[in-house]
Design an enzyme around this catalytic site. Structure first.
Site, PDB file in Angstrom:
ATOM      1  N   LYS A   1      -5.387   2.292   1.766  1.00 22.89           N
ATOM      2  CA  LYS A   1      -6.378   3.327   2.101  1.00 22.89           C
ATOM      3  C   LYS A   1      -6.303   3.655   3.590  1.00 22.89           C
ATOM      4  O   LYS A   1      -6.304   4.825   3.978  1.00 22.89           O
ATOM      5  CB  LYS A   1      -7.790   2.846   1.731  1.00 22.89           C
ATOM      6  CG  LYS A   1      -8.046   2.863   0.233  1.00 22.89           C
ATOM      7  CD  LYS A   1      -9.321   2.105  -0.171  1.00 22.89           C
ATOM      8  CE  LYS A   1      -9.446   2.065  -1.691  1.00 22.89           C
ATOM      9  NZ  LYS A   1     -10.541   1.226  -2.185  1.00 22.89           N
TER      10      LYS A   1
ATOM     11  N   GLN B   1     -15.279  -2.157   0.120  1.00 24.74           N
ATOM     12  CA  GLN B   1     -14.398  -2.555  -0.982  1.00 24.74           C
ATOM     13  C   GLN B   1     -15.118  -3.547  -1.903  1.00 24.74           C
ATOM     14  O   GLN B   1     -15.704  -4.530  -1.450  1.00 24.74           O
ATOM     15  CB  GLN B   1     -13.116  -3.175  -0.407  1.00 24.74           C
ATOM     16  CG  GLN B   1     -12.059  -3.521  -1.439  1.00 24.74           C
ATOM     17  CD  GLN B   1     -11.436  -2.312  -2.118  1.00 24.74           C
ATOM     18  OE1 GLN B   1     -11.417  -1.207  -1.591  1.00 24.74           O
ATOM     19  NE2 GLN B   1     -10.930  -2.514  -3.319  1.00 24.74           N
TER      20      GLN B   1
ATOM     21  N   ASP C   1     -17.228   7.061  -1.967  1.00 25.30           N
ATOM     22  CA  ASP C   1     -16.952   6.417  -3.262  1.00 25.30           C
ATOM     23  C   ASP C   1     -17.770   7.070  -4.385  1.00 25.30           C
ATOM     24  O   ASP C   1     -17.472   6.874  -5.564  1.00 25.30           O
ATOM     25  CB  ASP C   1     -17.366   4.934  -3.195  1.00 25.30           C
ATOM     26  CG  ASP C   1     -16.187   3.987  -3.129  1.00 25.30           C
ATOM     27  OD1 ASP C   1     -15.099   4.353  -3.607  1.00 25.30           O
ATOM     28  OD2 ASP C   1     -16.369   2.877  -2.605  1.00 25.30           O
TER      29      ASP C   1
HETATM   30  N1  GUN Z   1     -12.559  -1.870  -5.925  1.00 23.90           N
HETATM   31  C1  GUN Z   1     -11.758  -1.401  -6.926  1.00 23.90           C
HETATM   32  N2  GUN Z   1     -11.837  -0.063  -7.007  1.00 23.90           N
HETATM   33  C2  GUN Z   1     -12.707   0.333  -6.066  1.00 23.90           C
HETATM   34  C3  GUN Z   1     -13.184   1.609  -5.649  1.00 23.90           C
HETATM   35  O1  GUN Z   1     -12.851   2.669  -6.189  1.00 23.90           O
HETATM   36  N3  GUN Z   1     -14.067   1.607  -4.613  1.00 23.90           N
HETATM   37  C4  GUN Z   1     -14.468   0.457  -4.011  1.00 23.90           C
HETATM   38  N4  GUN Z   1     -15.328   0.556  -3.007  1.00 23.90           N
HETATM   39  N5  GUN Z   1     -14.028  -0.747  -4.361  1.00 23.90           N
HETATM   40  C5  GUN Z   1     -13.153  -0.793  -5.378  1.00 23.90           C
END
Ligand code: GUN
Length: 299
Positions: free
Chosen positions: A53, A97, A120
């Site tokens: 990311k 995350q 998100d």
């Molecule tokens: N962990 C796995 N997928 C995601 C996601 O799309 N967003 C976040 N914040 N954590 C994750």
């Protein structure tokens, strides 16, 4: 044989568009988009996602901030960091995350993120906007938003008259996916582990989305001929044929047999997966446009 939907290529198109939008924002004298990613603890899979990311954010020309916190971080400390990021005008997107360590209340953390920085799309405000069809201002969770772009590539934006079946009812994928399909005028059914005769229900679907996390659960004879099949699953399974201790990635759909029946299908890897990070960038640049008082770009 089905058309193979190339998620890598669509994701690359999205990233190119984000880059161009970022350059335009700078040309107009506005602040460049800023994305803050927060990770707590040392889960190796999470570390890989977060690194990816941050890398893509830099590639897009964003300010990319990463907070890597030890597993012992208290909830109070994490909430304080989020409060600071909420107040920081150089930050337009905040991503914490998941999963978080067990001693931290994830729900509380997510609801502390300012809704206008919740790239998100997990905050109740954004969930509510999606549920009520306020798509102009909602942040939509990245995986379903990316899946929707792939569906549009095959079927166009108006899905009137089509039956959609979403297998899986998670808050991150199944429910928002169903809401997006509904907003595009599909007739939508959400199926889950308690659904009766899932194969028969799946066979009614013009658009079939599998998001359950069960390797190759959806079989070829569950697929309606000509259907658009979107496989959100990413499962690692043993692959002794590749050598001892080797593994491979498969989706929630038995790909080879389903591709013989479907009209279009996403592969794993290379389907929905690459779209998730691309849509995070799209949400972040959209947030920066809104913060600058400009019209939100669409994707
Ligand atoms: N962990 C796995 N997928 C995601 C996601 O799309 N967003 C976040 N914040 N954590 C994750």
């Amino acid at each position: 044989m089905a058309e193979v939907i190339d998620g890598k290529s669509v994701a690359e198109d999205v990233v190119q568009k984000v880059k161009a939008l970022t350059a335009e924002l700078s040309a107009r004298g506005a602040t460049r988009p800023g994305l803050a990613v927060v990770i707590v603890g040392e889960d190796p899979a999470s570390q890989v996602y977060v690194a990816s990311k941050s890398r893509t954010a830099k590639e897009c020309g964003f300010l990319s901030l990463q907070h890597t916190l030890p597993a012992e971080t208290t909830e109070e400390q994490l909430l304080k960091i989020i409060g600071d990021l909420n107040a920081d005008p150089s930050v337009h997107g905040i991503l914490v995350q998941l999963p978080l360590p067990g001693h931290i209340d994830s729900g509380k953390v997510i609801q502390t993120i300012a809704p206008e920085k919740d790239v998100d799309g997990f905050h109740f405000i954004n969930v509510g906007k999606l549920g009520t069809g306020e798509l102009e201002t909602a942040f939509v969770p990245c995986t379903p938003a990316g899946s929707m772009l792939l569906i549009e590539r095959v079927r166009g934006k108006d899905l009137s008259g089509l039956n959609a079946v979403v297998v899986g009812r998670s808050n991150i994928v199944g429910k928002p996916m169903a809401n997006l399909l509904l907003a595009a005028n599909c007739t939508v059914t959400i199926a889950h582990s308690r659904t009766k005769d899932l194969p028969a229900l799946a066979r009614t679907a013009d658009i079939l989305v599998a998001a359950v996390g069960r390797p190759e659960m959806v079989k070829g004879d569950w697929v309606k001929p000509g259907a658009t099949v979107i496989d959100v699953g990413i499962n690692r399974i043993p692959a002794p044929e590749k050598g001892e201790g080797k593994s491979r990635l498969v989706g929630d759909v038995a790909y080879a047999e389903s591709a013989k029946v479907a009209g279009a299908i996403t592969p794993v890897p290379g389907g929905v997966g690459p779209m998730t990070i691309a849509m995070l960038m799209a949400n972040t640049v959209a947030s920066a446009y809104l913060a600058a008082g400009l019209k939100r770009p669409s994707f």
